[in-house]
Write a protein that holds these residues in place. Structure first.
Motif, PDB file in Angstrom:
ATOM      1  N   LEU A   1       0.826  -1.198   0.000  1.00 57.98           N
ATOM      2  CA  LEU A   1       0.000   0.000   0.000  1.00 57.98           C
ATOM      3  C   LEU A   1       0.871   1.264   0.000  1.00 57.98           C
ATOM      4  O   LEU A   1       0.606   2.214  -0.750  1.00 57.98           O
ATOM      5  CB  LEU A   1      -0.925  -0.015   1.218  1.00 57.98           C
ATOM      6  CG  LEU A   1      -1.851   1.195   1.403  1.00 57.98           C
ATOM      7  CD1 LEU A   1      -2.838   1.287   0.255  1.00 57.98           C
ATOM      8  CD2 LEU A   1      -2.586   1.104   2.739  1.00 57.98           C
ATOM      9  N   ARG A   2       1.910   1.277   0.800  1.00 55.07           N
ATOM     10  CA  ARG A   2       2.794   2.448   0.841  1.00 55.07           C
ATOM     11  C   ARG A   2       3.585   2.603  -0.445  1.00 55.07           C
ATOM     12  O   ARG A   2       3.818   3.728  -0.915  1.00 55.07           O
ATOM     13  CB  ARG A   2       3.746   2.327   2.048  1.00 55.07           C
ATOM     14  CG  ARG A   2       3.059   2.472   3.399  1.00 55.07           C
ATOM     15  CD  ARG A   2       4.076   2.633   4.519  1.00 55.07           C
ATOM     16  NE  ARG A   2       4.912   1.442   4.662  1.00 55.07           N
ATOM     17  CZ  ARG A   2       4.633   0.405   5.443  1.00 55.07           C
ATOM     18  NH1 ARG A   2       3.500   0.408   6.148  1.00 55.07           N
ATOM     19  NH2 ARG A   2       5.448  -0.617   5.540  1.00 55.07           N
TER      20      ARG A   2
ATOM     21  N   TRP B   1       2.525   6.874   0.330  1.00 59.60           N
ATOM     22  CA  TRP B   1       2.198   7.403   1.652  1.00 59.60           C
ATOM     23  C   TRP B   1       3.290   7.040   2.675  1.00 59.60           C
ATOM     24  O   TRP B   1       3.994   6.044   2.547  1.00 59.60           O
ATOM     25  CB  TRP B   1       0.869   6.828   2.144  1.00 59.60           C
ATOM     26  CG  TRP B   1      -0.316   7.326   1.375  1.00 59.60           C
ATOM     27  CD1 TRP B   1      -0.408   8.456   0.623  1.00 59.60           C
ATOM     28  CD2 TRP B   1      -1.600   6.679   1.302  1.00 59.60           C
ATOM     29  NE1 TRP B   1      -1.656   8.581   0.083  1.00 59.60           N
ATOM     30  CE2 TRP B   1      -2.423   7.493   0.478  1.00 59.60           C
ATOM     31  CE3 TRP B   1      -2.141   5.513   1.824  1.00 59.60           C
ATOM     32  CZ2 TRP B   1      -3.732   7.172   0.175  1.00 59.60           C
ATOM     33  CZ3 TRP B   1      -3.448   5.193   1.536  1.00 59.60           C
ATOM     34  CH2 TRP B   1      -4.239   6.018   0.721  1.00 59.60           C
TER      35      TRP B   1
ATOM     36  N   VAL C   1       2.635   1.667  -3.474  1.00 59.93           N
ATOM     37  CA  VAL C   1       1.749   2.075  -4.560  1.00 59.93           C
ATOM     38  C   VAL C   1       1.326   3.531  -4.416  1.00 59.93           C
ATOM     39  O   VAL C   1       1.282   4.290  -5.401  1.00 59.93           O
ATOM     40  CB  VAL C   1       0.506   1.149  -4.611  1.00 59.93           C
ATOM     41  CG1 VAL C   1      -0.533   1.691  -5.583  1.00 59.93           C
ATOM     42  CG2 VAL C   1       0.913  -0.259  -5.012  1.00 59.93           C
ATOM     43  N   THR C   2       1.023   3.964  -3.192  1.00 60.55           N
ATOM     44  CA  THR C   2       0.485   5.311  -2.975  1.00 60.55           C
ATOM     45  C   THR C   2       1.557   6.341  -2.640  1.00 60.55           C
ATOM     46  O   THR C   2       1.313   7.542  -2.768  1.00 60.55           O
ATOM     47  CB  THR C   2      -0.547   5.283  -1.837  1.00 60.55           C
ATOM     48  OG1 THR C   2       0.097   4.857  -0.631  1.00 60.55           O
ATOM     49  CG2 THR C   2      -1.690   4.330  -2.170  1.00 60.55           C
TER      50      THR C   2
ATOM     51  N   TYR D   1      -1.969   7.467   6.489  1.00 62.27           N
ATOM     52  CA  TYR D   1      -3.154   6.640   6.245  1.00 62.27           C
ATOM     53  C   TYR D   1      -3.518   5.908   7.531  1.00 62.27           C
ATOM     54  O   TYR D   1      -2.718   5.793   8.456  1.00 62.27           O
ATOM     55  CB  TYR D   1      -2.906   5.637   5.114  1.00 62.27           C
ATOM     56  CG  TYR D   1      -1.898   4.563   5.442  1.00 62.27           C
ATOM     57  CD1 TYR D   1      -2.309   3.312   5.894  1.00 62.27           C
ATOM     58  CD2 TYR D   1      -0.525   4.796   5.319  1.00 62.27           C
ATOM     59  CE1 TYR D   1      -1.394   2.322   6.204  1.00 62.27           C
ATOM     60  CE2 TYR D   1       0.396   3.823   5.627  1.00 62.27           C
ATOM     61  CZ  TYR D   1      -0.042   2.579   6.062  1.00 62.27           C
ATOM     62  OH  TYR D   1       0.866   1.601   6.377  1.00 62.27           O
TER      63      TYR D   1
END
Length: 553
Positions: free
Chosen positions: A117-118, A123, A120-121, A128
């Motif tokens: 998730l980190r 962040w 890809v984004t 988040y």
């Protein structure tokens, strides 16, 4: 003479199973109440609240998933419905604490899901919010994933027993399929569903590994902490008594519900419900609903644990792990032999002499399935530790030597704890076998001059060998998975696969914990495959003895 010996042995087996429960209650009242007063003022309200919240979440979750899946595969035909009839049982192979290890590694901050998730984004850690799996809702989710098959098995049989007449009458009166389900099918199956939910609740209050790993403070963790962290056996017994009271209340409710469930009988074969086809989007939605619990409760954890085990670089054939395997198999085999032997004696005595005494014997011997392993451990260790100390003090005063731990350091005391915990598994499975054994066989045996011992050895045991093997298999696997009783009562330097998995997970070495966890799951598949075989053999017909199989697991 032989008949009298069998009766005495049956009562001895039953009393051994009842003794830890009675001892735990007595130890609670005879212990020091100073620590108990402190617990009441500090942590006890939290134990009660967390336990009740966990029970509520698991009960509602298992009821929704188990009853919903059972209704879909019984009443409808959709893509994969025949396959899902079997696959929905597979999560029974997982102990909840093993599932907790897998999802902790998968969903924690450093796990693959949040890392991806980190990446890809882009962040950062504070950009988040991600749900914390190591929480009370997370523990409830783990328990729902592995316990819903209890409800599924009982509800599926209840739906299969229903006649089409009541359902068609509701449809004739203008009820749609969903309203007919809610107003007719579901109420008729309610006793079986409630019985299954009560079983999941009893497993929930008995769980230690999951709540300990997720740092959820319940009665189970409180008993262990009072025993080892505080060194107060009296406080542990008092907490055990509270949990025991709740467990026995649930056991009584389950017994009542199971009796009510047996009062509902199906109609003739011609009146049975013919599954309706679900086509298009409705069929795929039903398939998705059945796929999710199988994926979350079995397929994904197996993949995660396998990857963890590969990454750990550990080998199951390492001498140290082979010792864990040997210890686990030795305990499980001994527990299966002793427990099934006791179950055969008790069941045979109850069949020969039906009456109030036999009912008390069977009920008392089977109470252990509703009692957490920690309670049984406390009930055994408190009096035996006092006996050990008394003997040691006498030997030191008389001969100047200390005898040490004679009873509490013995493997056989642990085996007796397993016997008390899992006797219900043997009794319920044998009860299902005896239900199909005609009383005329006993009458013919007596006419031919067979005394009860010879009748048992030459008639009952050969006919009942399938049920006996099934009971031994279930007790064997349950012993492999048992954690709290093993942790409290095991002899020094005698660890099992379950203890090793818990120890590694407690040290946050989750990849290493995957190796013993996978072995436990592989062995846990044995009784699940037995259930699947029954489902596949009987198809749409009611599966014989699901109450025994579900209760025993």
């Amino acid at each position: 003479m032989g008949e009298r010996i069998l009766k005495i042995l049956a009562w001895i087996a039953a009393l051994v199973c009842m003794a830890p429960i009675v001892a735990a209650g007595l130890a609670a009242f005879t212990g020091n109440f100073a620590t108990w007063t402190g617990l009441v003022q500090t942590v006890l309200p939290g134990y009660i609240l967390n336990t009740l919240m966990l029970v509520g979440l698991v009960a509602s979750g298992t009821a929704a998933v188990g009853a919903g899946a059972a209704w879909l595969v019984t009443m409808f035909r959709f893509p994969g419905s025949r396959l899902f009839e079997v696959l929905l049982v597979l999560p029974l192979a997982f102990p909840a604490y093993v599932l907790a290890y897998a999802y902790t590694d998968l969903l924690q901050h450093s796990g693959p899901v949040q890392t991806l998730l980190r990446e890809v984004t882009g962040w950062g850690p504070r950009d988040y919010w991600f749900p914390n799996v190591r929480s009370l809702p997370g523990a409830a989710l783990m328990l729902v994933c592995v316990l819903y098959p209890y409800v599924y098995l009982l509800a599926r049989t209840a739906f299969a027993k229903q006649s089409i007449s009541a359902y068609l009458a509701a449809r004739t009166l203008g009820r749609g399929p969903w309203r007919a389900f809610w107003q007719v099918s579901l109420p008729m199956a309610r006793p079986a569903i409630v019985g299954g939910v009560l079983l999941t609740v009893m497993e929930t209050i008995a769980d230690y590994g999951t709540v300990a790993h997720f740092s959820v403070r319940t009665f189970s963790t409180g008993i262990y902490q009072a025993w080892f962290s505080m060194g107060d056996r009296g406080a542990a017994a008092q907490l055990a008594l509270c949990l025991l009271s709740f467990a026995l209340l649930l056991a009584a409710l389950e017994r009542i519900q199971r009796g009510q469930a047996r009062a509902h009988t199906r109609g003739a074969r011609a009146e049975m419900f013919d599954p309706q086809p679900l086509e298009g989007l409705a069929g795929w939605i039903a398939a998705f609903f059945c796929f999710v619990p199988v994926f979350v409760g079995f397929l994904l954890p197996v993949v995660v644990l396998t990857q963890m085990a590969v990454d750990s670089g550990q080998s199951l054939f390492d001498p140290r792990y082979m010792r864990f395997v040997t210890n686990s198999l030795t305990l499980a085999a001994a527990a299966a032999l002793v427990t099934v032997t006791g179950a055969v004696l008790i069941s045979f005595r109850a069949r020969l002499l039906p009456g109030r005494a036999s009912r008390v014997m069977v009920l008392g011997a089977g109470l252990g399935y509703a009692v957490p392993g920690g309670v049984i451990a406390v009930g055994i260790l408190v009096p035996l530790a006092a006996l050990d100390n008394t003997i040691s003090d006498w030997a030191r005063a008389t001969f100047g030597v200390s005898t040490g731990l004679i009873f509490t350091g013995s493997i056989w005391i642990l085996v007796l704890a397993y016997m008390a915990r899992f006797m219900a598994a043997g009794l319920n499975t044998l009860e299902a076998g005896y239900a199909s054994l005609s009383p005329n066989i006993d009458a013919v045996s007596r006419t031919l001059g067979l005394a009860p011992p010879r009748m048992l050895g030459r008639v009952h045991l050969p006919i009942m060998r399938g049920s006996i093997l099934a009971a031994a298999l279930i007790v064997f696997v349950d012993t492999m998975k048992e954690l709290p009783a093993t942790m409290i009562m095991r002899p020094f330097n005698f660890d099992t696969l379950a203890v090793q998995a818990h120890r590694l997970a407690a040290d946050e070495r989750l990849e290493q914990a995957a190796v013993p966890s996978l072995v436990i799951v592989a062995i846990g598949l044995l009784p699940v495959l037995l259930v699947c075989r029954q489902l596949a053999r009987h198809g749409d017909r009611p599966m014989p003895g699901p109450e025994a199989l579900a209760t025993a697991n």
